[in-house]
Design an enzyme around this catalytic site. Structure first.
Site, PDB file in Angstrom:
ATOM      1  CD  GLU A 215      -2.366   1.035   2.752  1.00 20.31           C
ATOM      2  OE1 GLU A 215      -3.396   0.178   2.952  1.00 20.31           O
ATOM      3  OE2 GLU A 215      -1.990   1.712   3.792  1.00 20.31           O
ATOM      4  CG  HIS A 409      -2.794  -7.653  14.100  1.00 21.67           C
ATOM      5  ND1 HIS A 409      -3.487  -7.617  15.006  1.00 21.67           N
ATOM      6  CD2 HIS A 409      -2.564  -8.104  13.916  1.00 21.67           C
ATOM      7  CE1 HIS A 409      -4.209  -8.171  14.436  1.00 21.67           C
ATOM      8  NE2 HIS A 409      -3.933  -9.336  13.299  1.00 21.67           N
TER       9      HIS A 409
END
Lengths: 486, 140
Positions: A215, A409
């Site tokens: 990304e 996370h």
């Protein structure tokens, strides 16, 4: 063997701190320690909708567990251990459980920093997405360009990211910015089966499918200017997140050792609630051999993210010229077991910290934080969903007291893949993302729909909880501009 | 349909029901393949290159045997990029089996990448109507 603990979890939950809840060990006679959950009252309502907390209670029954079985605000149901869980086991008397690390050993996130500003390059984002999609192999079982012999693969399993740097993928400087410097030194390729090697030998430099991605983001908000400067972040900066792990090799290592440990349960007189909690004493032959194989798979994952980094650099240089600078900010593992020392009940103890969907979050001054970042704490990389935001945090002192140096996370799923598929039309999602300036490329429309933002919890709330609970500190928010999915 | 996909937050939970243990194993495999490439095993004459694989599996009990069998099939499915739709058992007891699985090497990408077959919730039992059933959770 009961499938889950009985009783009402909801009734048992009590608030012990503003953002920390506890299920006392009296809830279930088999619990050796309490179960603790970082969340707001509202999040907790969502968390109790699936079986995550029953699974956390089961983790609290494992031999040698210390302090508490801990869940992060992004927790959700897994198999055996919940995803978003932390369990520290006494090194001498405790067990190691492959299910507490997960099948994707050392699944993790790497953040790359460029010297490009969003304003200079934003018109190129659609082409950048296409170029990255061409350069970084993604998708189901997709192999990479790098085909290794078994001897070369063994060198990667024993040597981790530094081994592929020697093959020409990146620089020595890259290694300085990786958790554990991209290599666990007790790894043993000999503990990894031929099958695992067969599954992984052509997969270096590939991201796979599921929730894995590359990304491109721009730095949208800076919360802590001193920490941001120390990490090399500036407002408007173009950065890249890579999320992938040990691919088929790690999956097979976990499969092999869970089977091995199931066979040895009687020998060690271990009784389990759930077979996915299969474990062996850390000091046993099975436990030690698993740790060496896990370390080898973790090294493979660091090498994998290192080769993907080289592919990302290639894509950026193809578009923006060879003088574009891309350096690694940091690389974190969020499915791993680490041998660490922690204070437990007033004593310093050596433990094996299982982090399954949880990130190490060592605070400022901790000797294991690299020197360059020691003044601000270990960087923590929290990817959100592809349409929202991702975060950079640093470890905070509370993590050592409350969570064995760990934090969350990711955003955490809240909707099943099947429901997401029924709810989301991939073509419409692509258009929606594009209208918000996010250009996505995906190998599978089904995979894209499964990973739609609607399937995830609100990453902002998750990050706010760990920040306010004092186990991590917000540094910067990233906004996606180009996303490559498997 | 002998198998159904049930809700699971992040992974895939499959319920399987059959009239015998052997059939339960076959349908669990076909259910797994339905996740990997939906519709493939239900095509009458799928065009493909046929592949066969001999398996020998030993486990601690019958429920573990099913999971270990599925893990074997998954391994061969991934390394051969194949979808297996049929099984011939040469031997099947409580803790071991020998079988030949038959399927097709496929060109198209798999729809779902199953990382592993888990033992979570997998207990083979006979229900009140005498049929055999289990649940299998796949890590995706």
């Amino acid at each position: 063997m009961p499938e889950v603990a009985t009783g009402s979890i909801k009734a048992a939950l009590r608030r012990i701190e503003p953002y920390l809840w506890e299920i006392p060990s009296s809830f279930d006679p088999a619990m050796r320690v309490p179960a603790r959950i970082f969340a707001t009252a509202r999040m907790l309502e969502e968390i109790i909708q699936d079986r995550a907390l029953f699974q956390l209670v089961n983790v609290a029954t494992l031999p040698g567990i210390q302090g508490a079985a801990i869940a992060m605000p992004d927790v959700h149901e897994g198999y055996g251990f919940p995803i978003g869980g932390v369990a520290a086991m006494d090194y001498e008397t405790g067990v190691v459980s492959p299910g507490g690390i997960g099948y994707d050993i050392n699944c993790g996130v790497r953040l790359l920093l460029t010297d490009l500003h969003d304003a200079e390059v934003n018109k190129w984002y659609p082409q950048l997405a296409k170029e990255l999609f061409r350069k970084v192999p993604s998708g189901m079982g997709k192999g990479g360009k790098l085909k290794l012999s078994i001897k070369e693969l063994d060198a990667v399993l024993n040597g981790g990211a530094p081994a592929v740097v020697k093959m020409g993928f990146g620089t020595e400087t890259d290694i300085q910015y990786l958790e554990s410097f991209g290599c666990i030194d007790f790894a043993d390729a000999g503990a990894v089966s031929a099958r695992a090697k067969e599954r992984g030998k052509n997969q270096l430099g590939t991201i796979g499918s599921g929730n894995h991605f590359v990304e491109v983001d721009r730095v949208e908000v800076i919360y802590d200017h001193v920490a941001a400067k120390t990490l090399g972040l500036f407002h408007g900066q173009v950065v890249i997140l890579i999320h992938t792990g040990s691919r088929g090799l790690g999956h097979q290592v976990a499969t092999d050792y869970i089977k091995t440990m199931l066979r040895s349960l009687d020998r060690y007189e271990i009784r389990l609630r759930d077979r996915e909690l299969a474990c062996a004493p850390i000091q046993s032959e099975e436990g030690q051999r698993y740790l060496r194989a896990m370390a080898a798979a973790a090294n493979f994952a660091w090498a994998n993210r290192q080769v993907v980094t080289a592919e990302v650099r290639e894509a950026f240089r193809a578009l923006f010229g060879s003088d574009v600078k891309i350096r690694i900010c940091y690389d974190v593992a969020h499915n791993i077991a680490k041998v660490e020392e922690h204070d437990v009940e007033g004593e310093r103890r050596k433990v094996v910290v299982h982090r399954k969907g949880a990130t190490r979050a060592f605070p400022p001054g901790h000797p294991e934080v690299i020197e360059q970042y020691r003044s601000v704490g270990q960087p923590i990389l929290i990817p959100g969903s592809m349409g929202t935001a991702s975060y950079v945090l640093v470890g905070a002192p509370g993590s050592m007291k409350r969570s064995f140096g760990s934090t969350c996370h990711g955003a955490g799923r809240k909707m099943s893949r099947r429901k997401a598929l029924k709810t989301v039309r991939a073509a419409e999602l692509l258009k929606e993302l594009e209208s918000e300036g996010i250009y996505a490329q995906a190998g599978s429309m089904r995979g894209l729909a499964e990973e739609a933002p609607i399937a995830y919890k609100d990453v902002h709330s998750v990050v706010d909880v760990v920040d306010r609970a004092g186990i991590a500190r917000k540094v910067a928010q990233l906004r996606p501009v180009a996303v490559i999915k498997g | 349909m002998p198998f159904w996909i049930l809700p699971h937050t992040a992974d895939v939970r499959l319920r399987v029901e059959a009239s015998s243990v052997a059939e339960l194993f076959v349908e669990a495999m076909r259910g797994m393949m339905e996740i990997v490439l939906p519709g493939f095993c239900t095509q009458t004459f799928p065009r493909c290159r046929l592949v066969e694989q001999n398996l020998a599996v030993q486990s601690v009990d019958q429920s573990a045997l099913l999971i270990d069998f599925l893990s074997e099939v998954l391994y061969w499915s991934q390394v051969q990029h194949a979808v297996f739709c049929a099984v011939q058992f040469q031997q099947l007891d409580q803790v071991s089996l020998q079988a030949k699985i038959e399927g097709c090497e496929v060109e198209q990408a798999f729809e779902e990448d199953i990382k592993a077959v888990t033992y979570h919730e997998s207990f083979i039992r006979q229900n009140a109507s005498g049929r055999w059933e289990t649940v299998v959770v796949f890590d995706i």
